[in-house]
Design a protein around this motif. Structure first.
Motif, PDB file in Angstrom:
ATOM      1  N   GLU A  41       0.826  -1.213   0.000  1.00  0.00           N
ATOM      2  CA  GLU A  41       0.000   0.000   0.000  1.00  0.00           C
ATOM      3  C   GLU A  41       0.858   1.261   0.000  1.00  0.00           C
ATOM      4  O   GLU A  41       0.537   2.242  -0.679  1.00  0.00           O
ATOM      5  CB  GLU A  41      -0.942  -0.015   1.201  1.00  0.00           C
ATOM      6  N   ASN A 235      -4.503   0.043  -9.649  1.00  0.00           N
ATOM      7  CA  ASN A 235      -4.853   0.092  -8.240  1.00  0.00           C
ATOM      8  C   ASN A 235      -6.359   0.296  -8.063  1.00  0.00           C
ATOM      9  O   ASN A 235      -6.997  -0.340  -7.219  1.00  0.00           O
ATOM     10  CB  ASN A 235      -4.078   1.213  -7.544  1.00  0.00           C
ATOM     11  N   LYS A 239      -9.075  -2.469  -6.505  1.00  0.00           N
ATOM     12  CA  LYS A 239      -9.926  -2.166  -5.358  1.00  0.00           C
ATOM     13  C   LYS A 239     -11.415  -2.284  -5.684  1.00  0.00           C
ATOM     14  O   LYS A 239     -12.214  -2.677  -4.837  1.00  0.00           O
ATOM     15  CB  LYS A 239      -9.631  -0.748  -4.851  1.00  0.00           C
ATOM     16  N   LYS A 242     -12.020  -6.403  -8.093  1.00  0.00           N
ATOM     17  CA  LYS A 242     -10.979  -7.349  -7.719  1.00  0.00           C
ATOM     18  C   LYS A 242     -11.184  -8.723  -8.356  1.00  0.00           C
ATOM     19  O   LYS A 242     -10.250  -9.325  -8.884  1.00  0.00           O
ATOM     20  CB  LYS A 242     -10.928  -7.485  -6.197  1.00  0.00           C
TER      21      LYS A 242
END
Length: 325
Positions: A41, A235, A239, A242
């Motif tokens: 992250e 990214n 999120k 998925k």
């Protein structure tokens, strides 16, 4: 961004060494290592935040302030480890591929089989769209593996393109940059360039260093640009979609198993940068049709070792998650 001491930065460099080792091997993702080691992250966030505002802060305040604001110490420590690891292992991988090709590709094959299982198990909702995504990705990936290479792996634009695409491994767990290079037909070329650079540094041979440095810089520019372009998009998709992303990755690896199949028949050769004749177009054959000793027993053993490598990494990740909870 967190403030760290020297020992903490050394720890990050060690994690970078592990990521680099993973990215040299087709089948293990540097992104997966980052995820397991707890820096994924922060890596994504740091990449997202990098912009031209760095120069504004540098001008109005100081270089140190800008450096700390954008957490560049973290990136320097991490990618130093990645670079050192890749330079160190490239020569070994090149040697093993040359001397023990069937055993090495069998090991890679086992790695990818285990990666398929690992990534597929993370799909939480097996909707029809997920199944279709796996099928389409598998077919598309397989068609790529049987197509002629898109260009000479030694050409400037191809090295740039390879770097641009392969950097996906740094920002998305589940697939490795080396694996993508394999699919593009550029793996042995890039490993050879890195090996040449490492030999030049070791022997202080300026001609070897300069010969490899230009190509490495082209590859690196493509990688940096790809890192910035893909980071936010992938990214966000990871999120918000998925299951679909995991399905595409799973299908991609299934179809690409053809590229890593240990037994090949060479249909066409090409000349590499060193003037040597190397395979250019190959097709997979059954072990009994292989021209040479198929080494079936040893191939099975190394495939199992490759599979267990990913299995052990998964156990480590599960243990870490359990401890964290």
């Amino acid at each position: 961004m967190p403030q760290r001491n020297f020992i903490q930065y050394l720890t990050i460099t060690a994690k970078g060494l592990a990521m680099g080792a993973a990215d040299v091997v087709p089948g293990v993702s540097g992104g997966t290592i980052a995820f397991i080691s707890g820096i994924y992250e922060e890596l994504i966030e740091t990449i997202h935040n990098i912009d031209l505002g760095f120069f504004k802060i540098w001008k109005n305040e100081s270089f140190i302030t800008a450096w700390k604001h954008y957490n560049l110490g973290f990136l320097l420590a991490l990618f130093s480890g990645v670079f050192i690891s890749i330079i160190s292992l490239a020569k070994l991988i090149t040697y093993l591929l040359d001397v023990y090709p069937i055993l090495v590709w069998s090991f890679f094959f086992g790695l990818v089989i285990a990666s398929i299982v690992y990534v597929g198990n993370q799909i939480s909702n097996w909707r029809w769209s997920v199944i279709v995504a796996i099928l389409l990705a598998s077919v598309a990936s397989y068609l790529i593996t049987i197509a002629d290479p898109v260009g000479s792996p030694d050409s400037t634009w191809f090295l740039f393109f390879a770097g641009f695409i392969a950097i996906i491994a740094m920002i998305l767990p589940g697939i490795s940059g080396a694996f993508i290079l394999l699919l593009l037909g550029a793996y042995t070329t890039v490993i050879g360039i890195v090996t040449q650079f490492g030999e030049g540094v070791t022997t202080l041979n300026s001609s070897l260093i300069m010969g490899a440095l230009g190509k490495l810089l082209i590859f690196a520019v493509g990688a940096i640009l790809g890192l910035k372009v893909f980071s936010k998009v992938l990214n966000w998709m990871f999120k918000h979609h998925k299951n679909l992303i995991l399905a595409v990755l799973t299908g991609f690896m299934i179809g690409a198993l053809n590229k890593i199949w240990p037994w090949k028949e060479v249909l066409q050769y090409r000349m590499n940068h060193a003037g040597q004749e190397v395979p250019f177009i190959e097709r997979s054959v059954l072990p009994q049709n292989f021209d040479g000793n198929p080494q079936i027993l040893y191939a099975l053993i190394f495939a199992v070792i490759g599979f267990l490598t990913i299995f052990l990494l998964e156990r480590v990740a599960t243990k870490k998650e359990t401890i964290g909870n």
